[in-house]
Design an enzyme around this catalytic site. Structure first.
Site, PDB file in Angstrom:
ATOM      1  N   ASN A   1      -4.106   8.933   1.754  1.00 45.81           N
ATOM      2  CA  ASN A   1      -4.440   8.801   3.382  1.00 45.81           C
ATOM      3  C   ASN A   1      -5.495   8.664   4.294  1.00 45.81           C
ATOM      4  O   ASN A   1      -6.373   9.562   4.922  1.00 45.81           O
ATOM      5  CB  ASN A   1      -3.410   7.255   3.478  1.00 45.81           C
ATOM      6  CG  ASN A   1      -3.816   6.070   3.344  1.00 45.81           C
ATOM      7  OD1 ASN A   1      -4.943   5.804   2.812  1.00 45.81           O
ATOM      8  ND2 ASN A   1      -2.867   5.094   3.499  1.00 45.81           N
TER       9      ASN A   1
ATOM     10  N   ALA B   1      -5.351   2.949   8.040  1.00 42.52           N
ATOM     11  CA  ALA B   1      -3.763   2.885   8.341  1.00 42.52           C
ATOM     12  C   ALA B   1      -3.504   3.937   9.576  1.00 42.52           C
ATOM     13  O   ALA B   1      -3.603   3.234  11.032  1.00 42.52           O
ATOM     14  CB  ALA B   1      -3.520   3.794   6.860  1.00 42.52           C
TER      15      ALA B   1
ATOM     16  N   LYS C   1       2.441   6.301  -3.231  1.00 43.90           N
ATOM     17  CA  LYS C   1       3.318   7.264  -3.733  1.00 43.90           C
ATOM     18  C   LYS C   1       2.968   7.165  -6.042  1.00 43.90           C
ATOM     19  O   LYS C   1       3.245   8.214  -6.064  1.00 43.90           O
ATOM     20  CB  LYS C   1       4.647   6.137  -3.947  1.00 43.90           C
ATOM     21  CG  LYS C   1       5.554   6.786  -5.033  1.00 43.90           C
ATOM     22  CD  LYS C   1       7.615   5.828  -5.232  1.00 43.90           C
ATOM     23  CE  LYS C   1       8.016   5.909  -6.190  1.00 43.90           C
ATOM     24  NZ  LYS C   1       9.523   4.668  -6.039  1.00 43.90           N
TER      25      LYS C   1
ATOM     26  N   ASP D   1      -0.637  15.241  20.933  1.00 47.93           N
ATOM     27  CA  ASP D   1       0.718  14.661  20.617  1.00 47.93           C
ATOM     28  C   ASP D   1       0.748  14.971  18.781  1.00 47.93           C
ATOM     29  O   ASP D   1       1.077  15.360  17.990  1.00 47.93           O
ATOM     30  CB  ASP D   1       1.476  12.943  20.370  1.00 47.93           C
ATOM     31  CG  ASP D   1       1.982  13.077  22.285  1.00 47.93           C
ATOM     32  OD1 ASP D   1       1.991  14.161  22.380  1.00 47.93           O
ATOM     33  OD2 ASP D   1       2.257  11.940  21.744  1.00 47.93           O
TER      34      ASP D   1
ATOM     35  N   LEU E   1      -6.501   3.975  12.234  1.00 44.73           N
ATOM     36  CA  LEU E   1      -7.169   2.824  12.771  1.00 44.73           C
ATOM     37  C   LEU E   1      -6.052   2.531  14.379  1.00 44.73           C
ATOM     38  O   LEU E   1      -6.332   2.197  14.684  1.00 44.73           O
ATOM     39  CB  LEU E   1      -7.302   1.981  12.243  1.00 44.73           C
ATOM     40  CG  LEU E   1      -7.545   0.636  12.867  1.00 44.73           C
ATOM     41  CD1 LEU E   1      -9.039   0.339  13.333  1.00 44.73           C
ATOM     42  CD2 LEU E   1      -7.635  -0.768  11.895  1.00 44.73           C
TER      43      LEU E   1
ATOM     44  N   ASP F   1       0.826  -1.228  -0.106  1.00 38.97           N
ATOM     45  CA  ASP F   1       0.035  -0.290  -0.199  1.00 38.97           C
ATOM     46  C   ASP F   1       1.389   1.259  -0.485  1.00 38.97           C
ATOM     47  O   ASP F   1       0.421   2.489  -0.236  1.00 38.97           O
ATOM     48  CB  ASP F   1      -0.918   0.370   1.647  1.00 38.97           C
ATOM     49  CG  ASP F   1      -1.979  -1.016   1.239  1.00 38.97           C
ATOM     50  OD1 ASP F   1      -2.546  -1.781  -0.003  1.00 38.97           O
ATOM     51  OD2 ASP F   1      -2.766  -1.279   2.215  1.00 38.97           O
TER      52      ASP F   1
END
Length: 296
Positions: free
Chosen positions: A150, A192, A82, A180, A195, A77
């Site tokens: 994403n 990704a 990319k 953070d 999650l 992935d």
């Protein structure tokens, strides 16, 4: 057999050195079908110079400099992301061939390539439209590629203390996150980084975005789902006076006080899917969704 001439641009992962047999299989399948094949320069040089593979292509290209019918991503992935960043607004459908474990985006295994390409030539496939989000800083474009398939994450730098992220949605104040970081995720990116920080899994093409805090200071701050037509405005304060923005993992450093706007991009990324491919089955296979470990 009389086949139409199709052109393909290939992106690959230079770190998957042991997958040369699978790569050659893909190229062989394209050659048999008399396709025109172009390869991204870094990947081509890796295969020919380091792997010493006899690669024959019509040409090599750099960056965005390609015009083809389909893009093939050879990797996982990450390689797909990319490739998608270079496809951008071109609207070229992407075929994701996975050289490692089953992926959400790259979901065609090397053993399935021949069948998948047959379906492409027969036009027996579906194209999924995946939402892309974009970022601007103080109304100016980000230096690198501002688009993410994403997620876009605002993050503290190094071991600095948490940052303060004042967040508005459609000009309405939402909350100031003490955390953070904050992840703005598309449905594609929901499985990704989102999650792993406790955000929800979002089924593709649901036209929503998710805001998920990273290690929030307050336990009553939870991920929130909003319509993908929303405009998100962020203002960040940091003790180190700067912070990071990660756009599909590509990091940019910004100065404290820089106002950020995140919204849906004016284009989608088009992903080739077989009719037999089902999202929930991928979910079960990839994430072991619903597996009862006690019965194993």
């Amino acid at each position: 057999m009389n086949q139409k001439k199709l052109r393909f641009a290939i992106f690959g992962n230079e770190y998957q050195a042991k997958k040369s047999a699978a790569i050659q299989k893909v190229l062989s399948c394209l050659s048999i079908r008399k396709a025109e094949v172009y390869m991204e320069r870094y990947f081509y040089e890796f295969l020919t110079n380091q792997q010493k593979l006899p690669i024959e292509v019509e040409g090599v290209f750099d960056g965005y400099n390609f015009d083809v019918d389909y893009v093939i991503s050879l990797g996982g992935d990450g390689t797909f992301l990319k490739a998608a960043s270079f496809v951008g607004a071109k609207g070229i459908p992407i075929i994701g061939v996975n050289m490692g474990r089953l992926g959400f985006l790259a979901d065609i295994l090397p053993s399935e390539v021949e069948n998948a390409l047959d379906l492409v030539w027969k036009n027996e496939y579906q194209v999924e439209e995946h939402t892309v989000i974009q970022i601007e800083a103080d109304g100016e474009p980000i230096e690198g590629n501002p688009y993410a398939l994403n997620d876009i994450a605002v993050l503290k730098r190094d071991n600095a203390s948490m940052i303060s992220i004042r967040t508005s949605v459609n000009d309405e104040y939402l909350v100031t996150y003490q955390a953070d970081g904050l992840i703005v995720s598309t449905p594609t990116g929901s499985t990704a980084y989102n999650l792993s920080n406790g955000g929800p899994i979002i089924v593709p093409q649901t036209n929503i975005l998710c805001l998920t805090p990273v290690a929030p200071h307050s336990l009553n701050i939870r991920p929130i789902v909003i319509n993908d037509s929303s405009v998100i405005e962020l203002s960040v304060e940091s003790r180190s006076h700067n912070y990071l923005v990660a756009i599909d993992g590509r990091s940019e450093k910004l100065i404290e006080g820089t106002k950020i706007t995140i919204k849906k991009a004016p284009f989608t990324i088009r992903v080739v899917k077989r009719f037999s491919q089902r999202y929930f089955s991928t979910l079960r296979d990839k994430l072991m969704w619903g597996v009862d470990r006690l019965t194993k």
